[in-house]
Scaffold this motif. Structure first.
Motif, PDB file in Angstrom:
ATOM      1  N   SER A  50       0.803  -1.098  -0.141  1.00  0.00           N
ATOM      2  CA  SER A  50       0.031  -0.122   0.048  1.00  0.00           C
ATOM      3  C   SER A  50       0.924   1.246  -0.088  1.00  0.00           C
ATOM      4  O   SER A  50       0.835   2.283  -0.669  1.00  0.00           O
ATOM      5  CB  SER A  50      -1.046   0.023   1.107  1.00  0.00           C
ATOM      6  OG  SER A  50      -1.481   1.223   1.304  1.00  0.00           O
ATOM      7  N   LEU A  51       2.049   1.212   0.677  1.00  0.00           N
ATOM      8  CA  LEU A  51       2.873   2.526   0.761  1.00  0.00           C
ATOM      9  C   LEU A  51       3.565   2.638  -0.571  1.00  0.00           C
ATOM     10  O   LEU A  51       4.103   3.772  -0.606  1.00  0.00           O
ATOM     11  CB  LEU A  51       3.727   2.256   2.193  1.00  0.00           C
ATOM     12  CG  LEU A  51       3.025   2.481   3.455  1.00  0.00           C
ATOM     13  CD1 LEU A  51       3.654   1.885   4.504  1.00  0.00           C
ATOM     14  CD2 LEU A  51       2.517   3.987   3.889  1.00  0.00           C
ATOM     15  N   LEU A  52       4.033   1.811  -1.103  1.00  0.00           N
ATOM     16  CA  LEU A  52       4.774   1.758  -2.380  1.00  0.00           C
ATOM     17  C   LEU A  52       3.628   2.616  -3.393  1.00  0.00           C
ATOM     18  O   LEU A  52       4.439   3.355  -4.206  1.00  0.00           O
ATOM     19  CB  LEU A  52       5.156   0.526  -3.000  1.00  0.00           C
ATOM     20  CG  LEU A  52       6.292  -0.171  -1.969  1.00  0.00           C
ATOM     21  CD1 LEU A  52       6.490  -1.596  -2.698  1.00  0.00           C
ATOM     22  CD2 LEU A  52       7.426   0.636  -1.970  1.00  0.00           C
ATOM     23  N   VAL A  53       2.480   2.657  -3.201  1.00  0.00           N
ATOM     24  CA  VAL A  53       1.663   3.288  -4.141  1.00  0.00           C
ATOM     25  C   VAL A  53       1.220   4.663  -3.438  1.00  0.00           C
ATOM     26  O   VAL A  53       1.240   5.489  -4.226  1.00  0.00           O
ATOM     27  CB  VAL A  53       0.351   2.363  -4.382  1.00  0.00           C
ATOM     28  CG1 VAL A  53      -0.736   3.003  -5.367  1.00  0.00           C
ATOM     29  CG2 VAL A  53       0.718   1.234  -5.064  1.00  0.00           C
ATOM     30  N   HIS A  54       0.966   4.493  -2.222  1.00  0.00           N
ATOM     31  CA  HIS A  54       0.443   5.813  -1.638  1.00  0.00           C
ATOM     32  C   HIS A  54       1.760   6.053  -0.679  1.00  0.00           C
ATOM     33  O   HIS A  54       1.580   5.914   0.627  1.00  0.00           O
ATOM     34  CB  HIS A  54      -0.731   5.834  -1.001  1.00  0.00           C
ATOM     35  CG  HIS A  54      -2.006   5.138  -1.786  1.00  0.00           C
ATOM     36  ND1 HIS A  54      -2.614   6.135  -2.650  1.00  0.00           N
ATOM     37  CD2 HIS A  54      -2.650   3.885  -1.803  1.00  0.00           C
ATOM     38  CE1 HIS A  54      -3.566   5.435  -3.279  1.00  0.00           C
ATOM     39  NE2 HIS A  54      -3.566   4.402  -2.757  1.00  0.00           N
ATOM     40  N   MET A  55       2.825   6.761  -1.133  1.00  0.00           N
ATOM     41  CA  MET A  55       3.940   6.816  -0.452  1.00  0.00           C
ATOM     42  C   MET A  55       3.799   7.967   0.969  1.00  0.00           C
ATOM     43  O   MET A  55       3.313   8.713   0.677  1.00  0.00           O
ATOM     44  CB  MET A  55       5.226   7.531  -1.335  1.00  0.00           C
ATOM     45  CG  MET A  55       6.321   7.734  -0.701  1.00  0.00           C
ATOM     46  SD  MET A  55       7.178   6.238   0.061  1.00  0.00           S
ATOM     47  CE  MET A  55       7.467   5.398  -1.390  1.00  0.00           C
ATOM     48  N   ASN A  56       4.461   7.178   1.823  1.00  0.00           N
ATOM     49  CA  ASN A  56       4.549   7.819   3.192  1.00  0.00           C
ATOM     50  C   ASN A  56       5.785   7.485   3.640  1.00  0.00           C
ATOM     51  O   ASN A  56       5.843   6.106   4.081  1.00  0.00           O
ATOM     52  CB  ASN A  56       3.340   7.604   3.972  1.00  0.00           C
ATOM     53  CG  ASN A  56       3.432   8.408   5.411  1.00  0.00           C
ATOM     54  OD1 ASN A  56       4.595   8.389   5.884  1.00  0.00           O
ATOM     55  ND2 ASN A  56       2.469   8.834   5.953  1.00  0.00           N
ATOM     56  N   LEU A  57       6.827   8.125   3.455  1.00  0.00           N
ATOM     57  CA  LEU A  57       8.360   7.589   3.681  1.00  0.00           C
ATOM     58  C   LEU A  57       8.594   6.965   5.141  1.00  0.00           C
ATOM     59  O   LEU A  57       8.681   6.092   5.588  1.00  0.00           O
ATOM     60  CB  LEU A  57       9.462   8.483   3.354  1.00  0.00           C
ATOM     61  CG  LEU A  57      10.649   7.959   3.213  1.00  0.00           C
ATOM     62  CD1 LEU A  57      10.923   6.604   2.624  1.00  0.00           C
ATOM     63  CD2 LEU A  57      11.810   9.102   3.043  1.00  0.00           C
ATOM     64  N   PRO A  58       7.944   7.740   6.257  1.00  0.00           N
ATOM     65  CA  PRO A  58       8.305   7.476   7.568  1.00  0.00           C
ATOM     66  C   PRO A  58       7.569   6.336   7.843  1.00  0.00           C
ATOM     67  O   PRO A  58       7.947   5.262   8.539  1.00  0.00           O
ATOM     68  CB  PRO A  58       7.651   8.509   8.453  1.00  0.00           C
ATOM     69  CG  PRO A  58       7.782   9.808   7.454  1.00  0.00           C
ATOM     70  CD  PRO A  58       7.541   9.310   6.384  1.00  0.00           C
ATOM     71  N   SER A  59       6.178   6.101   7.220  1.00  0.00           N
ATOM     72  CA  SER A  59       5.580   4.665   7.508  1.00  0.00           C
ATOM     73  C   SER A  59       6.135   3.484   6.954  1.00  0.00           C
ATOM     74  O   SER A  59       6.246   2.437   7.310  1.00  0.00           O
ATOM     75  CB  SER A  59       4.314   5.015   7.089  1.00  0.00           C
ATOM     76  OG  SER A  59       3.435   5.505   7.876  1.00  0.00           O
ATOM     77  N   LEU A  60       6.788   4.069   5.659  1.00  0.00           N
ATOM     78  CA  LEU A  60       7.407   2.598   4.824  1.00  0.00           C
ATOM     79  C   LEU A  60       8.776   2.276   5.622  1.00  0.00           C
ATOM     80  O   LEU A  60       8.936   1.044   5.726  1.00  0.00           O
ATOM     81  CB  LEU A  60       7.862   3.221   3.535  1.00  0.00           C
ATOM     82  CG  LEU A  60       8.495   2.442   2.626  1.00  0.00           C
ATOM     83  CD1 LEU A  60       7.442   1.123   2.309  1.00  0.00           C
ATOM     84  CD2 LEU A  60       8.718   2.904   1.491  1.00  0.00           C
ATOM     85  N   VAL A  61       9.613   3.203   6.271  1.00  0.00           N
ATOM     86  CA  VAL A  61      10.554   2.713   6.968  1.00  0.00           C
ATOM     87  C   VAL A  61      10.151   1.918   8.194  1.00  0.00           C
ATOM     88  O   VAL A  61      10.798   0.968   8.592  1.00  0.00           O
ATOM     89  CB  VAL A  61      11.374   4.171   7.449  1.00  0.00           C
ATOM     90  CG1 VAL A  61      12.445   3.790   8.383  1.00  0.00           C
ATOM     91  CG2 VAL A  61      12.072   4.875   6.295  1.00  0.00           C
ATOM     92  N   LEU A  62       9.077   2.485   8.882  1.00  0.00           N
ATOM     93  CA  LEU A  62       8.511   1.641  10.183  1.00  0.00           C
ATOM     94  C   LEU A  62       8.272   0.261   9.582  1.00  0.00           C
ATOM     95  O   LEU A  62       8.754  -0.749  10.381  1.00  0.00           O
ATOM     96  CB  LEU A  62       7.220   2.340  10.546  1.00  0.00           C
ATOM     97  CG  LEU A  62       6.513   1.712  11.769  1.00  0.00           C
ATOM     98  CD1 LEU A  62       7.397   1.714  12.994  1.00  0.00           C
ATOM     99  CD2 LEU A  62       5.218   2.480  11.820  1.00  0.00           C
ATOM    100  N   GLU A  63       7.662   0.122   8.512  1.00  0.00           N
ATOM    101  CA  GLU A  63       7.459  -1.296   8.070  1.00  0.00           C
ATOM    102  C   GLU A  63       8.603  -2.125   7.871  1.00  0.00           C
ATOM    103  O   GLU A  63       8.437  -3.363   7.942  1.00  0.00           O
ATOM    104  CB  GLU A  63       6.178  -1.229   6.980  1.00  0.00           C
ATOM    105  CG  GLU A  63       4.937  -0.556   7.097  1.00  0.00           C
ATOM    106  CD  GLU A  63       4.121  -1.173   8.310  1.00  0.00           C
ATOM    107  OE1 GLU A  63       4.196  -2.203   8.625  1.00  0.00           O
ATOM    108  OE2 GLU A  63       3.846  -0.356   9.350  1.00  0.00           O
TER     109      GLU A  63
END
Length: 85
Positions: A50-63
């Motif tokens: 989901s985050l790769l499409v709707h980018m949110n870098l801090p959340s992506l790093v958290l995942e």
């Protein structure tokens, strides 16, 4: 309001996995580490999609960290299982 597309739905399923794993850990007297860490890893993977499409870098790093911790937990559980056998 954000668009409710397939990637957002995938993110919601991932979120549900992570929350379910946390609830399982909290409620269970003796949680199965394979269920706990496997569900966390699945949740992190789905949220990452989901985050790769709707980018949110801090959340992506958290995942990324969430997935790494889950993988560590699974490796540790597999090693403990091997020692028991």
């Amino acid at each position: 309001m954000p668009e409710l597309d397939i990637y957002t739905l995938i993110g919601f399923v991932g979120m549900a996995c992570i929350i379910s794993a946390y609830a399982y850990q909290t409620i269970s007297q003796t949680p199965n580490p394979f269920i706990q860490h496997g569900t966390n890893l699945l949740g992190a993977a789905l949220l990452t999609v989901s985050l790769l499409v709707h980018m949110n870098l801090p959340s992506l790093v958290l995942e990324g960290f969430w997935a790494a911790i889950a993988i560590y937990g699974l490796v540790k559980a597999f090693a403990a299982r091997r020692v028991e056998q």
